[in-house]
Write a protein that holds these residues in place. Structure first.
Motif, PDB file in Angstrom:
ATOM      1  N   TYR A 191       0.831  -1.197   0.000  1.00 10.54           N
ATOM      2  CA  TYR A 191       0.000   0.000   0.000  1.00 10.54           C
ATOM      3  C   TYR A 191       0.871   1.254   0.000  1.00 10.54           C
ATOM      4  O   TYR A 191       2.049   1.216   0.346  1.00 10.54           O
ATOM      5  N   SER A 192       0.257   2.373  -0.369  1.00  9.89           N
ATOM      6  CA  SER A 192       0.956   3.660  -0.337  1.00  9.89           C
ATOM      7  C   SER A 192       0.393   4.512   0.790  1.00  9.89           C
ATOM      8  O   SER A 192      -0.795   4.435   1.115  1.00  9.89           O
TER       9      SER A 192
ATOM     10  N   SER B  27      -0.782   8.000   2.330  1.00 12.87           N
ATOM     11  CA  SER B  27      -1.371   9.234   1.810  1.00 12.87           C
ATOM     12  C   SER B  27      -0.448  10.425   2.048  1.00 12.87           C
ATOM     13  O   SER B  27       0.172  10.545   3.105  1.00 12.87           O
TER      14      SER B  27
ATOM     15  N   LYS C 134      -6.192  12.899   6.021  1.00 11.94           N
ATOM     16  CA  LYS C 134      -7.640  13.120   6.052  1.00 11.94           C
ATOM     17  C   LYS C 134      -8.175  12.611   7.391  1.00 11.94           C
ATOM     18  O   LYS C 134      -7.531  11.838   8.092  1.00 11.94           O
TER      19      LYS C 134
ATOM     20  N   SER D 121      -1.916   4.509   7.344  1.00 11.42           N
ATOM     21  CA  SER D 121      -2.188   4.959   5.980  1.00 11.42           C
ATOM     22  C   SER D 121      -1.965   6.471   5.847  1.00 11.42           C
ATOM     23  O   SER D 121      -2.083   7.020   4.752  1.00 11.42           O
TER      24      SER D 121
ATOM     25  N   HIS E 188      -3.554   8.872   7.822  1.00 11.52           N
ATOM     26  CA  HIS E 188      -4.734   9.657   8.163  1.00 11.52           C
ATOM     27  C   HIS E 188      -4.912   9.781   9.676  1.00 11.52           C
ATOM     28  O   HIS E 188      -4.140   9.211  10.460  1.00 11.52           O
TER      29      HIS E 188
ATOM     30  N   LEU F 279     -17.575   8.720   1.498  1.00  6.97           N
ATOM     31  CA  LEU F 279     -16.853   7.472   1.288  1.00  6.97           C
ATOM     32  C   LEU F 279     -16.989   6.637   2.550  1.00  6.97           C
ATOM     33  O   LEU F 279     -16.770   7.153   3.658  1.00  6.97           O
TER      34      LEU F 279
ATOM     35  N   LYS G  17      -6.732  -0.497   1.071  1.00  5.31           N
ATOM     36  CA  LYS G  17      -7.018  -0.027  -0.295  1.00  5.31           C
ATOM     37  C   LYS G  17      -8.049   1.098  -0.276  1.00  5.31           C
ATOM     38  O   LYS G  17      -7.941   2.081  -0.995  1.00  5.31           O
ATOM     39  N   PHE G  18      -9.048   0.933   0.579  1.00  2.52           N
ATOM     40  CA  PHE G  18     -10.069   1.976   0.737  1.00  2.52           C
ATOM     41  C   PHE G  18      -9.428   3.268   1.219  1.00  2.52           C
ATOM     42  O   PHE G  18      -9.728   4.359   0.701  1.00  2.52           O
TER      43      PHE G  18
ATOM     44  N   GLU H 108      -6.472   4.326   0.750  1.00  2.00           N
ATOM     45  CA  GLU H 108      -5.610   4.947  -0.259  1.00  2.00           C
ATOM     46  C   GLU H 108      -6.342   5.975  -1.096  1.00  2.00           C
ATOM     47  O   GLU H 108      -5.738   6.912  -1.626  1.00  2.00           O
ATOM     48  N   VAL H 109      -7.662   5.832  -1.233  1.00  2.00           N
ATOM     49  CA  VAL H 109      -8.424   6.729  -2.112  1.00  2.00           C
ATOM     50  C   VAL H 109      -9.217   7.771  -1.325  1.00  2.00           C
ATOM     51  O   VAL H 109      -9.996   8.522  -1.909  1.00  2.00           O
ATOM     52  N   VAL H 110      -9.055   7.774  -0.012  1.00  2.00           N
ATOM     53  CA  VAL H 110      -9.771   8.777   0.816  1.00  2.00           C
ATOM     54  C   VAL H 110      -9.240  10.167   0.508  1.00  2.00           C
ATOM     55  O   VAL H 110      -8.048  10.371   0.426  1.00  2.00           O
TER      56      VAL H 110
END
Length: 344
Positions: free
Chosen positions: A77-78, A80, A84, A108, A110, A173, A339-340, A342-344
Protein backbone atom coordinates in the motif's frame (compact mmCIF):
# COMPACT_ATOMS: atom_id res chain seq x y z
CA UNK A 1 3.87 12.23 8.65
CA UNK A 2 6.68 10.10 10.01
CA UNK A 3 5.59 6.58 9.14
CA UNK A 4 8.88 5.18 10.42
CA UNK A 5 8.24 6.59 13.90
CA UNK A 6 4.71 5.21 13.89
CA UNK A 7 5.86 1.73 12.89
CA UNK A 8 8.74 1.76 15.36
CA UNK A 9 6.35 2.90 18.10
CA UNK A 10 3.95 0.10 17.21
CA UNK A 11 6.72 -2.47 17.48
CA UNK A 12 7.73 -1.00 20.84
CA UNK A 13 4.11 -1.20 21.94
CA UNK A 14 4.07 -4.88 21.03
CA UNK A 15 7.21 -5.48 23.10
CA UNK A 16 5.70 -3.53 26.01
CA UNK A 17 2.57 -5.70 25.94
CA UNK A 18 4.59 -8.90 25.62
CA UNK A 19 6.75 -8.01 28.61
CA UNK A 20 3.69 -7.14 30.68
CA UNK A 21 1.98 -10.43 29.86
CA UNK A 22 5.12 -12.40 30.74
CA UNK A 23 5.48 -10.86 34.19
CA UNK A 24 4.42 -12.33 37.48
CA UNK A 25 2.03 -9.86 39.19
CA UNK A 26 4.40 -9.84 42.17
CA UNK A 27 6.99 -8.19 39.89
CA UNK A 28 4.74 -5.45 38.50
CA UNK A 29 5.98 -1.89 38.45
CA UNK A 30 3.58 1.06 38.61
CA UNK A 31 2.92 0.99 34.84
CA UNK A 32 2.19 -2.74 34.93
CA UNK A 33 -0.19 -2.27 37.84
CA UNK A 34 -1.99 0.46 35.90
CA UNK A 35 -2.35 -1.89 32.92
CA UNK A 36 -3.67 -4.74 35.07
CA UNK A 37 -6.18 -2.48 36.81
CA UNK A 38 -7.37 -1.23 33.42
CA UNK A 39 -8.04 -4.82 32.30
CA UNK A 40 -9.95 -5.48 35.50
CA UNK A 41 -12.04 -2.32 35.03
CA UNK A 42 -12.78 -3.45 31.50
CA UNK A 43 -14.03 -6.81 32.80
CA UNK A 44 -16.21 -5.10 35.40
CA UNK A 45 -17.75 -2.80 32.75
CA UNK A 46 -18.26 -5.71 30.33
CA UNK A 47 -18.25 -9.17 31.97
CA UNK A 48 -17.81 -10.82 28.54
CA UNK A 49 -14.31 -9.34 28.52
CA UNK A 50 -12.75 -11.77 30.97
CA UNK A 51 -9.11 -11.29 31.89
CA UNK A 52 -8.32 -14.49 30.01
CA UNK A 53 -9.93 -13.29 26.78
CA UNK A 54 -8.47 -9.80 27.04
CA UNK A 55 -4.99 -11.24 27.52
CA UNK A 56 -5.57 -13.68 24.68
CA UNK A 57 -6.42 -10.75 22.38
CA UNK A 58 -3.35 -8.83 23.56
CA UNK A 59 -1.14 -11.86 22.95
CA UNK A 60 -2.49 -12.13 19.41
CA UNK A 61 -1.51 -8.54 18.75
CA UNK A 62 2.04 -9.13 20.01
CA UNK A 63 2.33 -11.95 17.44
CA UNK A 64 1.09 -9.66 14.67
CA UNK A 65 2.99 -6.47 15.43
CA UNK A 66 6.50 -7.51 14.51
CA UNK A 67 8.66 -5.50 12.13
CA UNK A 68 8.56 -8.26 9.53
CA UNK A 69 4.77 -8.59 9.65
CA UNK A 70 4.16 -4.85 9.52
CA UNK A 71 6.63 -4.31 6.66
CA UNK A 72 5.17 -7.20 4.65
CA UNK A 73 1.70 -5.76 5.17
CA UNK A 74 2.47 -2.14 4.35
CA UNK A 75 4.58 -2.81 1.26
CA UNK A 76 1.38 -3.47 -0.66
CA UNK A 77 0.00 0.00 0.00
CA UNK A 78 0.96 3.66 -0.34
CA UNK A 79 0.86 6.23 2.45
CA UNK A 80 -1.37 9.23 1.81
CA UNK A 81 0.48 12.50 1.19
CA UNK A 82 -2.39 14.44 2.75
CA UNK A 83 -3.88 13.53 6.12
CA UNK A 84 -7.64 13.12 6.05
CA UNK A 85 -10.00 12.66 8.97
CA UNK A 86 -11.50 9.18 9.00
CA UNK A 87 -14.42 8.48 11.31
CA UNK A 88 -14.42 5.09 13.02
CA UNK A 89 -17.45 3.60 14.73
CA UNK A 90 -15.95 0.65 16.55
CA UNK A 91 -17.59 -2.63 17.43
CA UNK A 92 -17.34 -4.04 20.95
CA UNK A 93 -18.34 -7.68 20.67
CA UNK A 94 -14.85 -9.03 21.48
CA UNK A 95 -11.79 -7.35 23.04
CA UNK A 96 -9.85 -4.97 20.78
CA UNK A 97 -11.93 -5.86 17.73
CA UNK A 98 -11.66 -2.26 16.48
CA UNK A 99 -7.90 -1.89 16.89
CA UNK A 100 -7.13 -3.08 13.37
CA UNK A 101 -9.17 -0.22 11.88
CA UNK A 102 -7.40 2.30 14.11
CA UNK A 103 -3.94 1.02 13.18
CA UNK A 104 -4.89 0.93 9.48
CA UNK A 105 -6.01 4.57 9.50
CA UNK A 106 -2.91 5.78 11.35
CA UNK A 107 -0.43 3.85 9.17
CA UNK A 108 -2.19 4.96 5.98
CA UNK A 109 -1.32 8.54 6.95
CA UNK A 110 -4.73 9.66 8.16
CA UNK A 111 -6.23 10.76 11.48
CA UNK A 112 -8.82 8.47 13.11
CA UNK A 113 -11.85 10.07 14.78
CA UNK A 114 -12.81 7.25 17.11
CA UNK A 115 -16.27 6.61 18.48
CA UNK A 116 -15.70 3.83 20.98
CA UNK A 117 -18.17 1.07 21.65
CA UNK A 118 -19.78 1.39 25.06
CA UNK A 119 -18.71 -2.24 25.59
CA UNK A 120 -15.01 -1.60 25.02
CA UNK A 121 -13.97 1.78 26.38
CA UNK A 122 -10.76 1.01 28.25
CA UNK A 123 -8.10 -0.77 26.23
CA UNK A 124 -8.11 1.10 22.92
CA UNK A 125 -7.51 4.55 24.50
CA UNK A 126 -4.81 3.11 26.78
CA UNK A 127 -2.95 1.41 23.94
CA UNK A 128 -3.27 4.38 21.58
CA UNK A 129 -1.84 6.77 24.15
CA UNK A 130 1.00 4.36 24.83
CA UNK A 131 1.65 3.97 21.08
CA UNK A 132 1.80 7.74 20.68
CA UNK A 133 4.19 8.02 23.62
CA UNK A 134 6.47 5.34 22.13
CA UNK A 135 6.31 7.08 18.71
CA UNK A 136 7.53 10.45 20.01
CA UNK A 137 4.10 11.99 19.49
CA UNK A 138 3.77 10.94 15.83
CA UNK A 139 0.36 9.24 16.26
CA UNK A 140 -2.60 11.59 15.85
CA UNK A 141 -6.09 10.54 16.93
CA UNK A 142 -9.26 11.89 18.46
CA UNK A 143 -11.96 10.27 20.58
CA UNK A 144 -15.42 11.63 19.80
CA UNK A 145 -19.01 11.06 20.88
CA UNK A 146 -20.38 12.21 17.53
CA UNK A 147 -18.71 12.11 14.13
CA UNK A 148 -18.32 15.55 12.59
CA UNK A 149 -16.02 17.11 10.00
CA UNK A 150 -14.75 13.84 8.55
CA UNK A 151 -13.70 12.81 5.04
CA UNK A 152 -14.60 9.12 5.20
CA UNK A 153 -16.05 6.64 7.65
CA UNK A 154 -15.63 3.00 8.62
CA UNK A 155 -18.48 1.73 10.76
CA UNK A 156 -19.47 -1.62 12.21
CA UNK A 157 -22.93 -2.51 13.46
CA UNK A 158 -25.77 -5.00 13.39
CA UNK A 159 -27.69 -5.55 10.15
CA UNK A 160 -30.39 -3.15 11.38
CA UNK A 161 -27.87 -0.53 12.44
CA UNK A 162 -26.01 -0.90 9.15
CA UNK A 163 -29.09 0.12 7.17
CA UNK A 164 -29.29 3.31 9.21
CA UNK A 165 -25.57 3.93 8.83
CA UNK A 166 -25.68 3.39 5.07
CA UNK A 167 -28.39 6.02 4.80
CA UNK A 168 -26.73 8.44 7.21
CA UNK A 169 -23.36 8.25 5.46
CA UNK A 170 -24.68 7.90 1.89
CA UNK A 171 -22.87 11.06 0.79
CA UNK A 172 -19.50 10.01 2.20
CA UNK A 173 -16.85 7.47 1.29
CA UNK A 174 -17.59 4.60 3.61
CA UNK A 175 -17.21 0.99 4.64
CA UNK A 176 -20.30 -0.19 6.51
CA UNK A 177 -19.95 -3.64 8.06
CA UNK A 178 -22.83 -5.92 9.03
CA UNK A 179 -23.33 -9.10 11.02
CA UNK A 180 -21.24 -12.06 9.93
CA UNK A 181 -20.43 -15.44 11.35
CA UNK A 182 -18.32 -18.46 10.44
CA UNK A 183 -18.84 -22.12 9.64
CA UNK A 184 -16.94 -25.40 9.78
CA UNK A 185 -17.08 -28.26 7.30
CA UNK A 186 -16.03 -31.71 8.45
CA UNK A 187 -14.93 -34.43 6.08
CA UNK A 188 -15.46 -37.15 8.68
CA UNK A 189 -11.90 -38.38 9.15
CA UNK A 190 -10.77 -35.52 11.39
CA UNK A 191 -8.55 -36.51 14.31
CA UNK A 192 -9.58 -35.77 17.91
CA UNK A 193 -6.87 -33.09 17.92
CA UNK A 194 -8.35 -31.37 14.86
CA UNK A 195 -11.81 -31.40 16.40
CA UNK A 196 -10.42 -29.92 19.61
CA UNK A 197 -8.87 -27.13 17.55
CA UNK A 198 -12.28 -26.52 15.98
CA UNK A 199 -13.69 -26.21 19.50
CA UNK A 200 -11.36 -23.22 19.98
CA UNK A 201 -12.89 -21.68 16.85
CA UNK A 202 -16.32 -22.14 18.45
CA UNK A 203 -15.83 -21.16 22.08
CA UNK A 204 -13.11 -18.50 22.16
CA UNK A 205 -14.64 -15.17 23.25
CA UNK A 206 -17.79 -17.16 24.19
CA UNK A 207 -18.65 -17.38 20.49
CA UNK A 208 -19.36 -13.65 20.20
CA UNK A 209 -17.04 -12.86 17.28
CA UNK A 210 -17.77 -12.90 13.56
CA UNK A 211 -14.95 -15.45 13.20
CA UNK A 212 -16.56 -17.83 15.68
CA UNK A 213 -18.07 -20.98 14.18
CA UNK A 214 -21.85 -21.15 14.68
CA UNK A 215 -22.71 -23.74 11.99
CA UNK A 216 -21.08 -27.13 11.34
CA UNK A 217 -21.57 -29.28 8.25
CA UNK A 218 -21.03 -32.98 8.96
CA UNK A 219 -21.21 -36.14 6.79
CA UNK A 220 -24.36 -38.22 7.10
CA UNK A 221 -22.68 -40.95 9.16
CA UNK A 222 -20.80 -38.63 11.52
CA UNK A 223 -21.34 -39.37 15.23
CA UNK A 224 -22.54 -36.39 17.28
CA UNK A 225 -20.69 -37.75 20.30
CA UNK A 226 -17.41 -36.95 18.57
CA UNK A 227 -18.30 -33.27 18.68
CA UNK A 228 -19.21 -33.32 22.35
CA UNK A 229 -15.97 -35.17 23.15
CA UNK A 230 -13.99 -32.42 21.45
CA UNK A 231 -15.82 -29.71 23.44
CA UNK A 232 -14.89 -31.04 26.90
CA UNK A 233 -11.91 -28.71 27.26
CA UNK A 234 -14.32 -25.77 27.32
CA UNK A 235 -16.78 -27.11 29.90
CA UNK A 236 -15.86 -24.37 32.41
CA UNK A 237 -17.55 -21.85 30.12
CA UNK A 238 -20.83 -22.64 31.89
CA UNK A 239 -19.41 -21.08 35.06
CA UNK A 240 -19.59 -17.67 33.41
CA UNK A 241 -22.84 -16.09 34.60
CA UNK A 242 -23.87 -14.33 31.38
CA UNK A 243 -23.11 -17.37 29.25
CA UNK A 244 -25.01 -19.63 31.67
CA UNK A 245 -28.03 -17.32 31.47
CA UNK A 246 -28.05 -17.68 27.67
CA UNK A 247 -27.68 -21.45 27.94
CA UNK A 248 -30.55 -21.74 30.44
CA UNK A 249 -32.81 -19.49 28.39
CA UNK A 250 -32.22 -21.25 25.06
CA UNK A 251 -32.58 -24.68 26.65
CA UNK A 252 -35.89 -23.67 28.21
CA UNK A 253 -37.18 -22.37 24.86
CA UNK A 254 -36.27 -25.63 23.09
CA UNK A 255 -37.91 -27.69 25.82
CA UNK A 256 -41.09 -25.61 25.73
CA UNK A 257 -41.25 -25.85 21.94
CA UNK A 258 -40.43 -29.55 22.08
CA UNK A 259 -37.55 -28.96 19.68
CA UNK A 260 -35.05 -31.74 19.15
CA UNK A 261 -31.56 -30.89 20.39
CA UNK A 262 -28.48 -32.52 21.88
CA UNK A 263 -27.14 -31.24 25.20
CA UNK A 264 -23.97 -31.81 27.25
CA UNK A 265 -24.82 -29.36 30.06
CA UNK A 266 -22.80 -26.44 28.70
CA UNK A 267 -23.59 -26.23 24.98
CA UNK A 268 -26.39 -27.50 22.76
CA UNK A 269 -26.28 -28.90 19.25
CA UNK A 270 -29.35 -28.37 17.10
CA UNK A 271 -29.95 -29.67 13.59
CA UNK A 272 -30.83 -26.49 11.76
CA UNK A 273 -30.12 -24.94 8.35
CA UNK A 274 -29.69 -21.44 9.77
CA UNK A 275 -26.16 -20.04 9.59
CA UNK A 276 -26.43 -17.95 12.76
CA UNK A 277 -27.13 -19.74 16.03
CA UNK A 278 -28.04 -18.36 19.47
CA UNK A 279 -25.27 -18.06 22.05
CA UNK A 280 -24.62 -21.46 23.70
CA UNK A 281 -26.08 -23.27 20.66
CA UNK A 282 -24.27 -24.69 17.63
CA UNK A 283 -26.28 -25.46 14.51
CA UNK A 284 -25.32 -28.48 12.44
CA UNK A 285 -26.54 -30.19 9.30
CA UNK A 286 -25.66 -33.42 7.56
CA UNK A 287 -24.61 -33.51 3.93
CA UNK A 288 -24.37 -36.27 1.35
CA UNK A 289 -22.75 -34.14 -1.35
CA UNK A 290 -20.03 -31.56 -0.83
CA UNK A 291 -21.55 -29.65 -3.74
CA UNK A 292 -24.57 -28.91 -1.54
CA UNK A 293 -22.27 -27.39 1.06
CA UNK A 294 -20.48 -25.31 -1.57
CA UNK A 295 -23.81 -24.06 -2.90
CA UNK A 296 -24.92 -23.04 0.59
CA UNK A 297 -21.65 -21.19 1.18
CA UNK A 298 -21.95 -19.39 -2.16
CA UNK A 299 -25.55 -18.39 -1.46
CA UNK A 300 -24.63 -17.07 2.00
CA UNK A 301 -21.29 -15.51 1.12
CA UNK A 302 -22.30 -12.07 2.39
CA UNK A 303 -22.96 -13.50 5.85
CA UNK A 304 -19.85 -15.68 6.20
CA UNK A 305 -16.58 -14.34 7.54
CA UNK A 306 -14.54 -17.52 7.22
CA UNK A 307 -14.78 -21.27 6.68
CA UNK A 308 -12.85 -23.73 8.83
CA UNK A 309 -12.06 -27.01 7.09
CA UNK A 310 -9.35 -29.22 5.63
CA UNK A 311 -7.59 -27.81 2.57
CA UNK A 312 -8.42 -30.92 0.56
CA UNK A 313 -12.10 -29.99 0.53
CA UNK A 314 -11.33 -27.04 -1.74
CA UNK A 315 -13.46 -24.51 0.14
CA UNK A 316 -11.07 -21.53 0.38
CA UNK A 317 -10.87 -22.35 4.06
CA UNK A 318 -8.51 -21.87 6.99
CA UNK A 319 -7.17 -24.71 9.19
CA UNK A 320 -8.91 -25.82 12.37
CA UNK A 321 -7.95 -23.64 15.31
CA UNK A 322 -6.97 -20.63 13.17
CA UNK A 323 -10.24 -18.68 13.15
CA UNK A 324 -9.16 -16.40 15.99
CA UNK A 325 -5.66 -15.81 14.56
CA UNK A 326 -6.26 -13.43 11.63
CA UNK A 327 -3.26 -11.83 9.92
CA UNK A 328 -2.77 -8.10 9.39
CA UNK A 329 -4.05 -8.45 5.83
CA UNK A 330 -7.17 -10.34 6.91
CA UNK A 331 -9.98 -7.82 6.66
CA UNK A 332 -13.45 -7.81 8.19
CA UNK A 333 -16.15 -8.57 5.59
CA UNK A 334 -13.24 -9.28 3.19
CA UNK A 335 -13.09 -5.58 2.27
CA UNK A 336 -9.50 -4.31 1.99
CA UNK A 337 -9.45 -1.44 4.47
CA UNK A 338 -6.01 -0.19 3.40
CA UNK A 339 -7.02 -0.03 -0.29
CA UNK A 340 -10.07 1.98 0.74
CA UNK A 341 -7.89 4.37 2.73
CA UNK A 342 -5.61 4.95 -0.26
CA UNK A 343 -8.42 6.73 -2.11
CA UNK A 344 -9.77 8.78 0.82
Amino acid sequence: MNIENKVLGLIKLSVYIKEFLAKNPADYNDHDTEFELLLRRSEIENPWFTLENQKFALTEWTHLLTQENINNWLRNYSVSKTSKRVGLILAGNIPLVGLHDVISVVLSGHIPLIKLSSKDKQMVPFLLKKWNELSDGAVQFEFVERLENFDAVIATGSNNTARYLEYYFKDHLSIIRKNRTSAAVLKGDETPEELQLMAEDIFRYFGLGCRNVTRIFIPEDFLIDRLFESFIGFQDIINHNKYANNYDYNRAVYLLNQDKFWDNNFVMLKEDDKLFSPLSVIHFSRYSSLDDVKNFIAENEENIQCIVAKDELGLDSIPFGEAQHPALDTYADNVDTMKFLEVV
